[in-house]
Write a protein that holds these residues in place. Sequence first.
Motif, PDB file in Angstrom:
ATOM      1  N   LEU A 291      15.727  29.664  46.841  1.00 18.50           N
ATOM      2  CA  LEU A 291      16.020  30.907  46.110  1.00 18.50           C
ATOM      3  C   LEU A 291      17.442  30.889  45.547  1.00 18.50           C
ATOM      4  CD1 LEU A 291      14.710  33.592  45.313  1.00 18.50           C
ATOM      5  CD2 LEU A 291      15.749  34.616  47.305  1.00 18.50           C
ATOM      6  N   GLY A 292      18.412  30.511  46.395  1.00 20.29           N
ATOM      7  CA  GLY A 292      19.819  30.517  45.959  1.00 20.29           C
ATOM      8  C   GLY A 292      20.067  29.516  44.846  1.00 20.29           C
ATOM      9  N   LEU A 293      19.735  28.257  45.112  1.00 24.52           N
ATOM     10  CA  LEU A 293      20.002  27.241  44.098  1.00 24.52           C
ATOM     11  C   LEU A 293      19.062  27.396  42.893  1.00 24.52           C
ATOM     12  CD1 LEU A 293      20.849  24.129  46.278  1.00 24.52           C
ATOM     13  CD2 LEU A 293      22.354  25.835  45.295  1.00 24.52           C
TER      14      LEU A 293
ATOM     15  N   LEU B 142      18.090  30.224  41.635  1.00 23.75           N
ATOM     16  CA  LEU B 142      18.678  31.243  40.756  1.00 23.75           C
ATOM     17  C   LEU B 142      19.869  30.674  39.993  1.00 23.75           C
ATOM     18  CD1 LEU B 142      18.586  34.732  42.473  1.00 23.75           C
ATOM     19  CD2 LEU B 142      17.068  33.749  40.809  1.00 23.75           C
ATOM     20  N   GLY B 143      20.657  29.814  40.672  1.00 32.02           N
ATOM     21  CA  GLY B 143      21.767  29.143  39.985  1.00 32.02           C
ATOM     22  C   GLY B 143      21.240  28.312  38.821  1.00 32.02           C
TER      23      GLY B 143
ATOM     24  N   MET C 179      18.448  28.830  37.260  1.00 29.54           N
ATOM     25  CA  MET C 179      17.970  29.764  36.244  1.00 29.54           C
ATOM     26  C   MET C 179      19.146  30.246  35.385  1.00 29.54           C
ATOM     27  SD  MET C 179      16.026  33.363  36.859  1.00 29.54           S
ATOM     28  CE  MET C 179      14.711  32.683  37.794  1.00 29.54           C
ATOM     29  N   GLY C 180      20.297  30.435  36.043  1.00 29.98           N
ATOM     30  CA  GLY C 180      21.504  30.833  35.304  1.00 29.98           C
ATOM     31  C   GLY C 180      21.889  29.781  34.285  1.00 29.98           C
ATOM     32  N   PHE C 181      21.756  28.503  34.684  1.00 27.52           N
ATOM     33  CA  PHE C 181      22.078  27.395  33.781  1.00 27.52           C
ATOM     34  C   PHE C 181      21.182  27.448  32.537  1.00 27.52           C
ATOM     35  CE2 PHE C 181      21.028  22.978  32.585  1.00 27.52           C
ATOM     36  CZ  PHE C 181      22.282  22.544  32.188  1.00 27.52           C
TER      37      PHE C 181
ATOM     38  N   ALA D 221      19.458  30.162  31.478  1.00 26.51           N
ATOM     39  CA  ALA D 221      19.719  31.420  30.759  1.00 26.51           C
ATOM     40  C   ALA D 221      20.965  31.289  29.891  1.00 26.51           C
ATOM     41  CB  ALA D 221      19.877  32.559  31.761  1.00 26.51           C
ATOM     42  N   LYS D 222      21.989  30.585  30.428  1.00 24.84           N
ATOM     43  CA  LYS D 222      23.238  30.395  29.686  1.00 24.84           C
ATOM     44  C   LYS D 222      22.956  29.658  28.373  1.00 24.84           C
ATOM     45  CE  LYS D 222      27.656  28.457  31.110  1.00 24.84           C
ATOM     46  NZ  LYS D 222      28.418  28.110  32.297  1.00 24.84           N
TER      47      LYS D 222
END
Lengths: 262, 69
Positions: free
Chosen positions: B48-50, B52-53, B55-57, B59-60
């Motif tokens: 979940l943590g990594l 989401l990270g 996913m941020g990459f 999304a960016k």
Amino acid sequence: MHDSAALTESRHFNAPQVRLSSPLDWLVAGCRDFLRCPWPGLLHGAAVALFGSLLCWQIPDRFWLLGGAFTGFMLVAPVIATGLYAISRALERGEPAGLGTAVAAWKPRDHRMVVFGLLLALAGTGWVMTSAALIWTFAPAPVNTPADFLRVVVLAEHGWLFEAWLALGGLLAAPVFASSVVAIPLLQERDDIGVLGAVLTSWRAVMANPVPLALWGAVIAGFTLFGMATALLGMLVVVPLLGHASWHASQALVGRVPDGSE
Amino acid sequence: MPTFTEEQFAQFGLTFGISAFMLYMVFILFQLARESKAGRFGTFVILLGLGLGMMGFVAKGIIKWVLGG
């Protein structure tokens, strides 16, 4: 050693294993419920979008609060979707479902939902503080407005602050998500389980299905980010879709142990 | 025989290259969870943590693309 009352309550339920693709089934089932009874869902979505817009209007220059509030929203969302769970349940049982069903779900029956809602709000507040500390400490320039966040954090040429911010959010959200993924529908439907018992049942569901539920958490986060990225308009659809889908998830993740076999 | 322009080739490479990279990152997450003997809840937290990270990459990249940057 005697089991605690909460553990005994939790053991009245089992935690069936689900497939990796189950989150997709829950989304499809949620979409079906939303299409069958769209108005309450749209009203829930509109309420969330309106609240978010009010926050943006009132505190446009305090991003530490705004950013935390928007992302912390995901932690308290299970409570917000209480009415949608009631609609999905009514549809599943072939009972009439409408706005009245959702409103009735909010009538206080006992203190359990209030206690659980307060615990989630406390966790959300903790995340607001953590989020603010991370951005304040590591952002190369002051971040006061959403435009600053976009420029300094999201569109930064160097560094991984945005990714780290989301990853930290995921790490901190994991225990909260694990505590709440099935707890509210369980508390809503069963009078014979307390808050701690519902939380333990929720954790057992996660332990039985760590990979599908991590995927489900990421799906929820992805849809919510999409809803926010569309200037909150997407929330009109995202909130009801995820709300109904979460009820179907809870039904798949918790089973009742037959009497006498506990 | 169809011919690709350099731009089409770059676009193709970028699309499939990034998809392959993301799949590789998912593989790394699974390996990390397995080799660290994180247990079932640890696996859930790591994914979940990594995740989401990651996913941020993605999304960016999408946000930069939408904003034309």
